[in-house]
Design a protein around this motif. Structure first.
Motif, PDB file in Angstrom:
ATOM      1  N   THR A   1      -2.611  -7.424   4.936  1.00 44.39           N
ATOM      2  CA  THR A   1      -1.915  -6.359   5.678  1.00 44.39           C
ATOM      3  C   THR A   1      -2.835  -5.193   6.038  1.00 44.39           C
ATOM      4  N   TYR A   2      -4.150  -5.414   5.987  1.00 43.42           N
ATOM      5  CA  TYR A   2      -5.079  -4.308   6.252  1.00 43.42           C
ATOM      6  C   TYR A   2      -4.892  -3.726   7.659  1.00 43.42           C
ATOM      7  N   ARG A   3      -4.608  -4.580   8.652  1.00 47.83           N
ATOM      8  CA  ARG A   3      -4.496  -4.108  10.027  1.00 47.83           C
ATOM      9  C   ARG A   3      -3.269  -3.221  10.192  1.00 47.83           C
ATOM     10  N   LYS A   4      -2.149  -3.619   9.560  1.00 50.18           N
ATOM     11  CA  LYS A   4      -0.942  -2.797   9.609  1.00 50.18           C
ATOM     12  C   LYS A   4      -1.157  -1.489   8.857  1.00 50.18           C
ATOM     13  N   LEU A   5      -1.896  -1.548   7.756  1.00 51.03           N
ATOM     14  CA  LEU A   5      -2.219  -0.336   7.020  1.00 51.03           C
ATOM     15  C   LEU A   5      -2.975   0.638   7.916  1.00 51.03           C
ATOM     16  N   ALA A   6      -3.959   0.120   8.660  1.00 55.49           N
ATOM     17  CA  ALA A   6      -4.736   0.974   9.556  1.00 55.49           C
ATOM     18  C   ALA A   6      -3.841   1.616  10.611  1.00 55.49           C
ATOM     19  N   GLU A   7      -2.924   0.840  11.169  1.00 59.16           N
ATOM     20  CA  GLU A   7      -1.988   1.411  12.144  1.00 59.16           C
ATOM     21  C   GLU A   7      -1.151   2.515  11.511  1.00 59.16           C
ATOM     22  N   HIS A   8      -0.722   2.294  10.270  1.00 62.84           N
ATOM     23  CA  HIS A   8       0.094   3.281   9.574  1.00 62.84           C
ATOM     24  C   HIS A   8      -0.712   4.570   9.335  1.00 62.84           C
ATOM     25  N   VAL A   9      -1.981   4.416   8.962  1.00 62.69           N
ATOM     26  CA  VAL A   9      -2.847   5.589   8.792  1.00 62.69           C
ATOM     27  C   VAL A   9      -2.926   6.382  10.089  1.00 62.69           C
ATOM     28  N   MET A  10      -3.098   5.673  11.194  1.00 58.52           N
ATOM     29  CA  MET A  10      -3.217   6.367  12.476  1.00 58.52           C
ATOM     30  C   MET A  10      -1.920   7.067  12.868  1.00 58.52           C
ATOM     31  N   SER A  11      -0.791   6.461  12.528  1.00 58.51           N
ATOM     32  CA  SER A  11       0.485   7.112  12.852  1.00 58.51           C
ATOM     33  C   SER A  11       0.680   8.376  12.016  1.00 58.51           C
ATOM     34  N   GLU A  12       0.140   8.390  10.787  1.00 65.36           N
ATOM     35  CA  GLU A  12       0.226   9.587   9.949  1.00 65.36           C
ATOM     36  C   GLU A  12      -0.669  10.709  10.489  1.00 65.36           C
ATOM     37  N   LEU A  13      -1.832  10.338  11.007  1.00 68.05           N
ATOM     38  CA  LEU A  13      -2.788  11.336  11.476  1.00 68.05           C
ATOM     39  C   LEU A  13      -2.548  11.787  12.913  1.00 68.05           C
ATOM     40  N   GLN A  14      -1.822  10.980  13.678  1.00 67.69           N
ATOM     41  CA  GLN A  14      -1.649  11.268  15.110  1.00 67.69           C
ATOM     42  C   GLN A  14      -1.092  12.667  15.387  1.00 67.69           C
ATOM     43  N   PRO A  15      -0.002  13.087  14.719  1.00 66.91           N
ATOM     44  CA  PRO A  15       0.508  14.442  15.042  1.00 66.91           C
ATOM     45  C   PRO A  15      -0.430  15.553  14.601  1.00 66.91           C
ATOM     46  N   LEU A  16      -1.316  15.270  13.668  1.00 58.25           N
ATOM     47  CA  LEU A  16      -2.245  16.290  13.173  1.00 58.25           C
ATOM     48  C   LEU A  16      -3.497  16.389  14.031  1.00 58.25           C
TER      49      LEU A  16
ATOM     50  N   TYR B   1       0.829  -1.205   0.000  1.00 58.60           N
ATOM     51  CA  TYR B   1       0.000   0.000   0.000  1.00 58.60           C
ATOM     52  C   TYR B   1       0.865   1.256   0.000  1.00 58.60           C
ATOM     53  N   VAL B   2       0.289   2.328  -0.465  1.00 54.78           N
ATOM     54  CA  VAL B   2       0.920   3.647  -0.445  1.00 54.78           C
ATOM     55  C   VAL B   2      -0.105   4.624   0.132  1.00 54.78           C
ATOM     56  N   LEU B   3       0.318   5.416   1.112  1.00 50.89           N
ATOM     57  CA  LEU B   3      -0.550   6.418   1.721  1.00 50.89           C
ATOM     58  C   LEU B   3      -0.131   7.802   1.245  1.00 50.89           C
ATOM     59  N   ASN B   4      -1.096   8.586   0.801  1.00 50.62           N
ATOM     60  CA  ASN B   4      -0.827   9.956   0.377  1.00 50.62           C
ATOM     61  C   ASN B   4      -1.536  10.912   1.334  1.00 50.62           C
ATOM     62  N   LEU B   5      -0.763  11.667   2.101  1.00 56.16           N
ATOM     63  CA  LEU B   5      -1.315  12.618   3.061  1.00 56.16           C
ATOM     64  C   LEU B   5      -1.205  14.024   2.493  1.00 56.16           C
ATOM     65  N   ASP B   6      -2.336  14.674   2.330  1.00 57.78           N
ATOM     66  CA  ASP B   6      -2.407  16.026   1.790  1.00 57.78           C
ATOM     67  C   ASP B   6      -2.936  16.953   2.881  1.00 57.78           C
ATOM     68  N   THR B   7      -2.091  17.850   3.343  1.00 62.87           N
ATOM     69  CA  THR B   7      -2.513  18.805   4.372  1.00 62.87           C
ATOM     70  C   THR B   7      -2.671  20.218   3.825  1.00 62.87           C
ATOM     71  N   ALA B   8      -2.352  20.406   2.538  1.00 65.68           N
ATOM     72  CA  ALA B   8      -2.606  21.679   1.855  1.00 65.68           C
ATOM     73  C   ALA B   8      -2.224  22.892   2.706  1.00 65.68           C
ATOM     74  N   ASP B   9      -0.963  22.963   3.027  1.00 65.87           N
ATOM     75  CA  ASP B   9      -0.449  24.116   3.784  1.00 65.87           C
ATOM     76  C   ASP B   9      -1.164  24.325   5.113  1.00 65.87           C
ATOM     77  N   GLY B  10      -1.329  23.247   5.860  1.00 67.90           N
ATOM     78  CA  GLY B  10      -1.902  23.346   7.185  1.00 67.90           C
ATOM     79  C   GLY B  10      -3.400  23.210   7.250  1.00 67.90           C
ATOM     80  N   ALA B  11      -4.052  23.033   6.113  1.00 66.70           N
ATOM     81  CA  ALA B  11      -5.511  22.871   6.112  1.00 66.70           C
ATOM     82  C   ALA B  11      -5.876  21.463   6.587  1.00 66.70           C
ATOM     83  N   ALA B  12      -7.166  21.200   6.679  1.00 66.36           N
ATOM     84  CA  ALA B  12      -7.647  19.906   7.172  1.00 66.36           C
ATOM     85  C   ALA B  12      -7.060  18.772   6.343  1.00 66.36           C
TER      86      ALA B  12
END
Length: 502
Positions: free
Chosen positions: A361-376, A338-349
């Motif tokens: 690997t769906y469960r690991k993917l979900a963990e990875h999504v959460m790690s990307e969103l956690q600091p935001l 899988y590849v995750l693309n995170l777009d925050t558009a200069d600090g926007a939502a």
């Protein structure tokens, strides 16, 4: 004023429901919308395997294989009712990969993932081993290794169930009609099947729409470059009458470098697939082509003594994989990671889009999504899903056979084949379906094939089933066993239930 969500997930396949479950379990406010039924597309059209992906070793995807191999035993412990170990027989074809190369690949397969429960691979003399009986005489040597089988559509439903029980809202037959950023918040308009619309506010939007991921991107973020980096690859399977005895499966090499599986299916059938074909058609009407059917039949006939021909096919199904375009010329070699693309558009939502991935690997993917969103999003709870059973999977020591023995005593009044089907679908939650019934007469109308009204009611009230197709082809595979008249009876039951509810 409506409460602002933390995460709104678009897509009710395995990735979307896995993300919703993980997020809800961390205490976040979550909503998931799915335009059709849960697992209505690719997630119910897989080869039904939890596997490391032996062939991916040839493409040097060691990280993907290792991740998937580790997940096999994690998922087996979480859902031993819908996931079971399976041995795979790999006949050595003298004209293709050398036996030494196969042995080396299986050695890596045994050791990359820290295997603890599943048995190791071994060589086979197919002249003496029962697995050689249905094969052509030329196949005298082979190998055997372990992976797992899974009821893919039920895996999706169980993740959605767990997400809801942890606080998430799951809306099926609900389309994302539009979304726009409003500062640090997304305004997302959802449309239900009756045409009614409602706008939700959410801090983050997750695009897990599977084959429709680019469509959603074009709708909510039309200038994103990532919507150009996806390849749609169709995989088709055929179902034929049972070709061999035993509970093992086969993996066959083809002259074109691909492999196919032949897997025991629903007691009376063999499932064979899959293909890898570039797809550009209507995503809502995906089906196996005559060419694909002939390809699968020919590949199987290279190995089985009894030729498989298109006239033998009892059914087919196809799914489209939304793979990330890594530049590979051959569809079979495009990465399944899988590849995750995170777009925050200069600090926007934030908008996070999911490309590719394997059901394993769906469960690991979900963990990875959460790690990307956690600091935001600023939540602090850590990953938790690796140690928690899915609904119905809380069987002591994951001992499904022992559990079945206990249930056979408790529900001695149920016909054994029916009890086993229910246990394999619902696990420890079978008592919620059966309730206080003490006889099959207490289960309501008999629709044939072991399907009773009590199960339809449970699936309607608990698992989002709204029509016969949801029950007969996704929540179960009873559609393969029941005559057309029974299909109509189930459809009529849902029509009446809908009328009463209205």
């Amino acid at each position: 004023m409506a409460e602002t969500l933390d995460i709104l997930v678009i897509g009710g396949g395995i990735n979307g429901t896995g993300i919703a479950r993980d997020a809800a379990g961390r205490g976040l406010k979550v909503l998931l919308c799915e335009k059709a039924d849960l697992a209505a597309a690719t997630s119910s059209a897989s080869s039904k395997l939890i596997h490391g992906g032996l062939r991916y070793l040839e493409y040097y995807e060691f990280g993907l294989v290792r991740k998937a191999l580790i997940e096999r035993e994690t998922l087996l412990a979480a859902a031993p009712h819908i996931i079971k170990p399976m041995r795979f027989v790999l006949p050595h074809h003298r004209g293709l990969r050398p036996a030494l190369l196969l042995r080396l690949g299986l050695f890596l397969y045994d050791h990359l993932g820290g295997r603890k429960v599943l048995p190791a691979s071994k060589g086979l003399n197919l002249n003496r081993h029962p697995a050689g009986t249905p094969l052509k005489d030329e196949f005298t040597r082979g190998f055997e290794y372990s992976d797992c089988w899974v009821d893919d559509a039920r895996l999706v439903v169980l993740n959605a169930l767990d997400a809801r029980e942890r606080g998430a809202e799951i809306l099926t037959r609900t389309t994302c009609a539009g979304a726009r950023r409003n500062g640090g918040i997304w305004d997302v308009e959802l449309q239900q099947a009756d045409g009614s619309r409602k706008t939700y506010k959410t801090r983050a939007l997750v695009n897990a729409a599977g084959p429709w991921v680019a469509d959603v991107l074009n709708q909510v973020s039309p200038h994103s470059a990532k919507n150009k980096r996806m390849r749609l690859i169709k995989g088709s399977h055929i179902i034929v009458d049972k070709l061999f005895d035993g509970d093992h499966a086969y993996i066959f090499q083809n002259a074109d470098g691909r492999i196919i599986f032949a897997i025991p299916y629903q007691d009376h059938f063999t499932l064979i697939g899959t293909t890898d074909v570039a797809y550009q058609g209507d995503l809502d009407t995906v089906s196996a082509s005559d060419e694909e059917t002939r390809y699968i039949c020919a590949a199987a006939s290279d190995y089985f003594k009894r030729a498989v021909v298109p006239a033998d096919v009892r059914g087919t199904y196809s799914g489209v994989r939304p793979l990330y375009d890594d530049g590979s010329e051959d569809a079979a070699s495009v990465t399944r990671d899988y590849v995750l693309n995170l777009d925050t558009a200069d600090g926007a939502a934030p908008l996070l889009s999911v490309f590719g991935g394997k059901i394993t690997t769906y469960r690991k993917l979900a963990e990875h999504v959460m790690s990307e969103l956690q600091p935001l999003l600023g939540f602090s709870l850590k990953p938790w899903t690796a140690r928690m059973a899915l609904p119905g999977g809380d069987i002591p020591n994951a001992d499904f056979d022992g559990f079945c023995g206990e249930m056979s005593t408790r529900y001695a009044w149920l016909p054994q084949p029916l009890l086993m089907r229910l246990l394999q679908a619902y696990g420890t939650r079978v008592d919620r379906l059966l309730g206080k019934a003490a006889d099959t007469a207490d289960l309501g109308e008999d629709f044939g094939g072991g399907l009773y009204e009590a199960e339809l009611t449970y699936l309607k009230d608990t698992e989002w089933a709204t029509c016969a197709e949801d029950v007969l082809w996704r929540r179960s595979k009873l559609g393969l066993h029941l005559p057309a008249a029974a299909h109509k009876k189930v459809a009529d039951w849902f029509a009446k239930a809908t009328e009463i509810a209205a």
